[in-house]
Design a protein around this motif. Sequence first.
Motif, short mmCIF file in Angstrom:
data_model
loop_
_atom_site.label_atom_id
_atom_site.label_comp_id
_atom_site.label_asym_id
_atom_site.label_seq_id
_atom_site.Cartn_x
_atom_site.Cartn_y
_atom_site.Cartn_z
N UNK A 191 23.07 22.21 50.99
CA UNK A 191 23.00 20.83 51.44
C UNK A 191 21.57 20.40 51.71
N UNK A 192 20.71 21.36 52.09
CA UNK A 192 19.34 21.02 52.50
C UNK A 192 18.32 21.21 51.39
N UNK A 193 18.73 21.88 50.35
CA UNK A 193 17.84 22.15 49.24
C UNK A 193 17.53 20.86 48.47
N UNK A 194 16.42 20.86 47.72
CA UNK A 194 16.12 19.73 46.85
C UNK A 194 16.08 20.22 45.41
N UNK A 209 12.01 24.41 38.10
CA UNK A 209 10.91 23.61 38.66
C UNK A 209 9.56 24.23 38.30
N UNK A 223 20.25 28.69 43.23
CA UNK A 223 19.03 28.26 43.92
C UNK A 223 17.80 28.90 43.28
N UNK A 238 18.90 35.68 44.84
CA UNK A 238 18.10 34.54 44.40
C UNK A 238 17.08 34.97 43.36
N UNK A 278 14.61 26.98 41.23
CA UNK A 278 13.16 27.21 41.43
C UNK A 278 12.47 27.55 40.10
N UNK A 283 25.48 27.12 53.09
CA UNK A 283 24.99 26.00 53.92
C UNK A 283 23.71 25.41 53.38
N UNK A 284 22.80 26.28 52.95
CA UNK A 284 21.49 25.81 52.52
C UNK A 284 21.57 24.82 51.38
#
Lengths: 333, 333
Positions: A278-281, A256, A249, A220, A253, A275-276
């Motif tokens: 799906x939960x990330x914005x 952003x 990912x 990352x 960041x 998996x993450x």
Amino acid sequence: MVTMLDVARCAGVSKSTVSRVLNNKNVVREEIKALVYKAIAETGYRPNLLAQQLATQKTSMIGLVITNEVYNGPFFSTLVYNAAKFCEQHDHRLIFADGKHSADEEINAIDFLVRMKCAGVMVYARHTPHAELEKIINESPMPVMILNQRLSVCPDRNIFIDHYRGGEIVMDYLLSQGHTHIAWIGGKMPSPSNTARQQAWRDNVHPDCAALVAQGDWSMESGYQAALTLIDGAAPFTAILAANDDMALGAIKALKDRGLRVPQDISVAGFDNAKIGHYFSPSLTTLDTPIEQMIQCAVEQIVGLSPDRPAQGLTGTLVIRDSVGPVPVLMPN
Amino acid sequence: MVTMLDVARCAGVSKSTVSRVLNNKNVVREEIKALVYKAIAETGYRPNLLAQQLATQKTSMIGLVITNEVYNGPFFSTLVYNAAKFCEQHDHRLIFADGKHSADEEINAIDFLVRMKCAGVMVYARHTPHAELEKIINESPMPVMILNQRLSVCPDRNIFIDHYRGGEIVMDYLLSQGHTHIAWIGGKMPSPSNTARQQAWRDNVHPDCAALVAQGDWSMESGYQAALTLIDGAAPFTAILAANDDMALGAIKALKDRGLRVPQDISVAGFDNAKIGHYFSPSLTTLDTPIEQMIQCAVEQIVGLSPDRPAQGLTGTLVIRDSVGPVPVLMPN
DNA sequence: GTGAAAGCGCTAACAG
DNA sequence: CTGTTAGCGCTTTCAC
């Protein structure tokens, strides 16, 4: 340490008889069986698997060689999790050997597992030349399955994923959203996945984009840094494609942090469907890599469950989520 | 298969001589050594490790038993990564056995590794009663290290993390930010980590909060669902503490999906310091669990590098990031 | 049915 | 220095 001989003496029978009741060979008289079981319980006997495996010339271990560069990401986790799962499913045990970061070390690791007489070994290597791998395959008495890279020989010892086609799938989607200037964040080389995916990017992207490349190492943090480099570069782009989700990912960041919105200003896509994502914005658009299938196939090949040639050229499916949007009217960069 | 005897014949010497040059025992004459090496190369001889380990009565494997409930999260990944790393560091190999999901299966898995004559085995179990573990420790000829749960006996075979103290550390921080109504999202039981952390929560939270409990299973999805349950419940709260980062991340997504801002409306904290926590929005406040230390300690104990009693009661350090803020003036719920 | 004996491939005394 | 001889703990003929 209590051995089979101790049990035999304790039960007043011979070693072979003990062995027989333990392996359900030849019908042993019930009363003797009982005697033996009693003796086993009394002595607390535990059969020595090394001895047993040496005598029978077969083991219940499946080896896995893995370069430690993939370590500690979701890809590693999925790989190992599934390897262990399928091994257990076929009543085998997973044994690990670290390929570290050179051909010599990879070869060493394979050698260890071969000399341990594993039922089979799965090799996720990066550095060893194909000729070397081919030699190992041919000289090893057990199946040695090469994962995730295409060998020109030994197709039945080879399970690979068609990362080029996978790259095309994601690129097609990006292009369909109107993106033409797409940047690339690569993983650590050498890597067959990275090479193929990058090639798919290069072959499908606008020729102007040749310079829109940043090098990461799958982590990352490296994705974060790579994205900063890209943003600070002169060339404009509306989308970033990263060679895996972790880097994607990290890149998000970075965007952003620089006040860029994803996907309104810049779209981002990755590979592997961690998996993450799906939960990330925003949630991450990615290609679901068929790691599980690959491992399952390898294990089944080793335990001799699938007589035919292993699956090859698996591609994976696109998972469309929020990190990719239509190309903005004005390039922000 | 080519054995040591073949090499001996090929070189015109005896088996023991071959063994000697291979193990650098007794000084063998240089010219003979050369002969042997030549024979080895010619025959393509690979020593059989099973035979060697049976003869020497020692192996270079370290076993790891792990319940498959922790599988496939960052915790698992870190655990396995470090286990493999430290094993290799001491020239050992990691061998896996799946504890699945019952005491019987855990015991079986340990038994396998013991019978394989591993140099030592590390047990990350959930279901096996302590009395049983104690028995195994005492009956096994090699060190069996029990990880992550406190045994009342065998302190030198036990490395645990003080999850209660860890829980207190996070709770203290939450309280210091003015939160009094803090909800709890628990992991799957049975689990020593979960039990201790939850107890720390219960002992430090406002008594009104007894009902602010939702049960997860360590996965992001379960954290998501648990948070929804909490939001839809009658009781108000300003913070959520989840038993691990995955569930905390799932919870944050749930809050966002319901239009709640983190941390302005609701604060969220987790445990384990998963890498992704740094890149998530908001970045996640969490407790860095000393998994690496725990594993390192276990491996060093097994290979006999640390003569003294293993470290115990490790706590971990708080990582303050953005997901926890001061308590809002008005409770949103 | 059961026991004796000969391996599996290697190491480790013990002689010489 | 090197060869011979026993093992390591288990399985597997082969007789009885």
